[in-house]
Design a protein around this motif. Structure first.
Motif, short mmCIF file in Angstrom:
data_model
loop_
_atom_site.label_atom_id
_atom_site.label_comp_id
_atom_site.label_asym_id
_atom_site.label_seq_id
_atom_site.Cartn_x
_atom_site.Cartn_y
_atom_site.Cartn_z
N TYR A 252 -48.14 -29.45 -20.46
CA TYR A 252 -47.76 -30.34 -19.39
C TYR A 252 -46.62 -31.41 -20.13
CZ TYR A 252 -47.57 -33.86 -15.80
OH TYR A 252 -47.20 -34.59 -14.61
N VAL A 253 -45.59 -31.28 -19.43
CA VAL A 253 -44.57 -32.41 -19.89
C VAL A 253 -43.97 -33.34 -19.12
CG1 VAL A 253 -42.12 -32.13 -21.12
CG2 VAL A 253 -43.91 -30.46 -21.48
N GLU A 254 -44.01 -34.67 -19.20
CA GLU A 254 -43.46 -35.32 -18.24
C GLU A 254 -41.88 -35.86 -18.45
OE1 GLU A 254 -46.05 -38.71 -16.92
OE2 GLU A 254 -47.12 -38.40 -18.66
N LEU A 255 -41.15 -35.71 -17.62
CA LEU A 255 -39.81 -35.90 -17.56
C LEU A 255 -39.15 -36.95 -16.57
CD1 LEU A 255 -38.60 -32.04 -17.07
CD2 LEU A 255 -39.16 -33.34 -19.29
N ASN A 256 -38.16 -37.64 -17.14
CA ASN A 256 -37.50 -38.73 -16.51
C ASN A 256 -36.02 -37.74 -15.88
OD1 ASN A 256 -34.96 -40.31 -15.75
ND2 ASN A 256 -36.70 -41.67 -15.69
N LEU A 257 -36.10 -37.38 -14.76
CA LEU A 257 -34.96 -36.41 -14.17
C LEU A 257 -34.02 -37.11 -13.42
CD1 LEU A 257 -34.23 -33.36 -13.51
CD2 LEU A 257 -35.49 -33.39 -11.65
N LYS A 258 -32.81 -37.02 -13.56
CA LYS A 258 -31.58 -37.63 -13.04
C LYS A 258 -30.82 -36.53 -12.85
CE LYS A 258 -27.93 -41.11 -13.82
NZ LYS A 258 -28.38 -42.09 -12.68
N THR A 259 -30.12 -36.59 -11.31
CA THR A 259 -29.24 -35.53 -10.76
C THR A 259 -27.79 -36.20 -10.45
OG1 THR A 259 -30.30 -35.92 -8.67
CG2 THR A 259 -30.96 -33.99 -9.92
N VAL A 260 -26.72 -35.60 -10.69
CA VAL A 260 -25.58 -36.23 -10.76
C VAL A 260 -24.81 -35.08 -9.89
CG1 VAL A 260 -23.39 -37.19 -11.55
CG2 VAL A 260 -25.69 -37.62 -12.55
N PRO A 261 -23.97 -35.40 -8.81
CA PRO A 261 -23.20 -34.42 -8.04
C PRO A 261 -21.84 -34.14 -8.88
CG PRO A 261 -22.80 -36.69 -7.14
CD PRO A 261 -23.92 -36.73 -8.32
N ILE A 262 -21.40 -32.73 -8.82
CA ILE A 262 -20.29 -32.27 -9.69
C ILE A 262 -19.35 -32.37 -8.38
CG2 ILE A 262 -19.17 -30.46 -10.82
CD1 ILE A 262 -22.03 -29.52 -11.56
N ILE A 263 -18.20 -33.16 -8.63
CA ILE A 263 -17.03 -33.42 -7.81
C ILE A 263 -15.78 -32.59 -8.20
CG2 ILE A 263 -15.75 -35.01 -6.13
CD1 ILE A 263 -18.03 -36.83 -6.42
N ILE A 264 -15.21 -31.58 -7.61
CA ILE A 264 -14.00 -31.13 -8.04
C ILE A 264 -13.17 -31.18 -6.62
CG2 ILE A 264 -12.86 -28.89 -8.87
CD1 ILE A 264 -15.46 -28.30 -10.13
N ASN A 265 -11.97 -31.74 -6.98
CA ASN A 265 -10.89 -31.85 -5.81
C ASN A 265 -11.59 -32.58 -4.55
OD1 ASN A 265 -8.91 -30.54 -7.48
ND2 ASN A 265 -9.64 -28.38 -6.70
N ASP A 266 -12.38 -33.50 -5.03
CA ASP A 266 -12.90 -34.47 -3.89
C ASP A 266 -13.85 -33.77 -2.95
OD1 ASP A 266 -11.39 -36.70 -4.41
OD2 ASP A 266 -9.56 -36.11 -3.11
N LYS A 267 -14.52 -32.57 -3.62
CA LYS A 267 -15.43 -31.65 -3.08
C LYS A 267 -16.52 -31.59 -3.85
CE LYS A 267 -16.08 -27.52 -0.78
NZ LYS A 267 -15.52 -26.12 -0.29
N ILE A 268 -17.97 -31.67 -3.39
CA ILE A 268 -19.03 -31.59 -4.20
C ILE A 268 -19.33 -30.04 -4.36
CG2 ILE A 268 -21.53 -31.79 -4.33
CD1 ILE A 268 -21.40 -34.26 -2.68
#
Length: 509
Positions: A252-268
């Protein structure tokens, strides 16, 4: 000729021929003059076009420059085109490209075919290096074979390209060597790419996780939490949560998970996931909390022990005084003194929680210590329909320890085992030497302990028993720590509990 009148005819025809010749000559002269003027105008237009062309043009013949336009003079650092006339063309070629340039000139001279545009380095007059895209074209210049170089300065473009490549390498190095897991997800949550840290933390190789949902490793309700976090990132949000995963090895592994949007040409276009392994940090935090609890309990224990010892001293003194005044109840007085001494001993043991005690370590036989404790608790075991079986190796060496403290530990373990076996059963005690350590294993057939509670055992005032104080196991752990050993507990509901008491042969190791 006179009789036949031929002379007149010849004169007339000669006159006509002369007129025809003169007329033809006049037409040819006019045509040649006009053609020459057109050629002169064409040459002038070409000269103006070449002179004012923003593209550098260089003409060389027999290894020397015979013509260069102002743009060419500027790119090669000359003050004027005249400065480079009759200048050796190879002096402008970077040493790394000398052989390539010579081969290109040889092919042009032999095959008279233009070359494709190629990129190479040149040297300015001040020996500064520049990047140039060059194309060589065979021409006739002033009636002689020559080679025209059509050049384009790409120094800034190459510099920008190198800078971009360096930045890409820098970002790649940041991702590849990052201790945190970094992975790229498409808009469906499937893994497209991942760094080596992701493989290390999850235990899975890249090919095992590619095109798989990143939520597949999440444990329990964390699957839903991670899905909501991902959905928020597809809408442009960036947040982080703590989740648990089970890696390939089953840990069992505990994680701090962060998500960041990838924006290309003003579009995710996707989502980056960044996961930090916080398992050890969590354990450290839990140990810190436990240490703080122990500190508080220690202060309480010290205060309680002090308050108990004062009246104990008075009671013992008065009992001894009464004993000297009468002989009728001497037996009862002796029992009272014995029990008061026992209370005082228990208080002394209670102080183990508060601070390290000055104890006397001696070489003792663990087999004898266990037999003494078993004899002491055998009656209680029989009353609970519990049998105690022992299997001790014959080559158990003496160990440097404090006998009474180890007895207290064994008493706590055995009493817990007996109380857990409400329907009777067998307790097995095994003792062996393993890797310079003595391992004493207690195996009961009791009700067991839920897995989520095992980690809380040993905390002050935490107990699984109805009338327990939650101090016995904590005191035991404190004693074992003083002996540089450890207690390991494993349990299964309705099957039983196994406790390993591990003591080093050399307590200083």
């Amino acid at each position: 000729m006179d009789i036949l009148n031929f002379s007149g005819a010849i004169t007339i025809h000669s006159t006509k021929g002369l007129c025809y010749v003169l007329l033809t000559a006049l037409v040819l002269y006019w045509w040649v003059t006009r053609l020459k003027k057109a050629l002169t105008e064409s040459d002038e237009r070409y000269r103006i076009l070449v002179e004012h062309s923003p593209e550098p043009l260089v003409v060389h013949s027999k290894g020397r420059i015979v013509y260069i336009n102002p743009a060419g003079a500027e790119i090669f650092g000359a003050a004027s085109p005249e400065e480079l006339i009759d200048y050796p063309i190879m002096n402008l070629v970077h040493p790394d490209y000398i052989d390539i340039a010579k081969e290109r000139i040889r092919l042009i001279e032999e095959e008279r075919v233009p070359t494709a545009p190629t990129q190479q380095k040149f040297l300015r007059v001040d020996r500064q290096v520049i990047d140039v895209e060059v194309r060589a074209v065979p021409i006739i210049y002033l009636g002689k074979p020559a080679v025209q170089l059509i050049c384009k300065d790409i120094t800034e473009r190459k510099r920008a390209q190198r800078l971009l490549e360096e930045r890409e390498q820098s970002y790649k190095s940041l991702v590849e060597n990052n201790p945190d897991a970094i992975f790229e997800l498409d808009l469906n949550g499937r893994i497209l790419n991942m760094n080596p840290a992701t493989e290390r933390i999850t235990g899975y190789q890249q090919e095992e996780l590619l095109n798989q949902s990143f939520c597949r490793l999440m444990v329990g309700e964390d699957h839903l939490k991670a899905s909501k976090l991902f959905e928020a990132s597809t809408k442009g949000e960036s947040n982080n949560i703590e989740v648990g995963i089970t890696n390939k090895r089953g840990y069992y592994v505990e994680l701090n998970l962060k998500t960041v949007p990838i924006i290309i040409n003003d579009k995710i276009d996707g989502v980056y996931g960044i996961a930090k392994d916080i398992t050890e940090r969590k354990k450290t935090d839990e140990l810190l909390i436990k240490s703080e609890k122990l500190s508080v309990v220690g202060q309480l224990a010290a205060g309680v022990a002090h308050e108990i010892r004062n009246p104990l001293t008075s009671l013992r003194g008065f009992v001894q005084l009464l004993q000297t005044k009468t002989n009728n109840y001497n037996e009862y007085f002796q029992i009272m003194l014995t029990e008061l001494d026992r209370i005082n001993y228990i208080v002394s043991e209670f102080l183990v929680i508060a601070k390290p005690q000055a104890v006397c370590f001696e070489m003792k036989d663990l087999r004898k210590i266990l037999h003494d404790v078993i004899s002491l608790l055998d009656t209680q075991a029989i009353l609970s329909d519990v049998q105690i079986h022992t299997i001790f190796d014959s080559d158990i060496p003496l160990i440097n320890c404090e006998e009474n403290q180890l007895k207290q530990v064994v008493i706590n373990i055995l009493k817990n085992a007996i109380e857990a076996m409400t329907e009777g059963g067998t307790i097995e005690i095994l003792m062996k030497v393993d890797d310079n350590k003595i391992v004493i294993r207690f195996i009961d057939q009791g009700c067991g302990i839920p897995e989520e509670r095992i980690g809380m055992l040993g905390e002050p005032f935490y107990t699984t028993k109805e009338k327990g104080t939650g101090l016995g196991l904590m005191v035991s752990q404190k004693i074992i720590e003083a002996h540089h050993g450890s207690l390991q507990i494993k349990s299964q509901i309705n099957i039983g509990t196994t406790v390993d008491l591990i003591l080093p042969l050399d307590p200083n190791r």
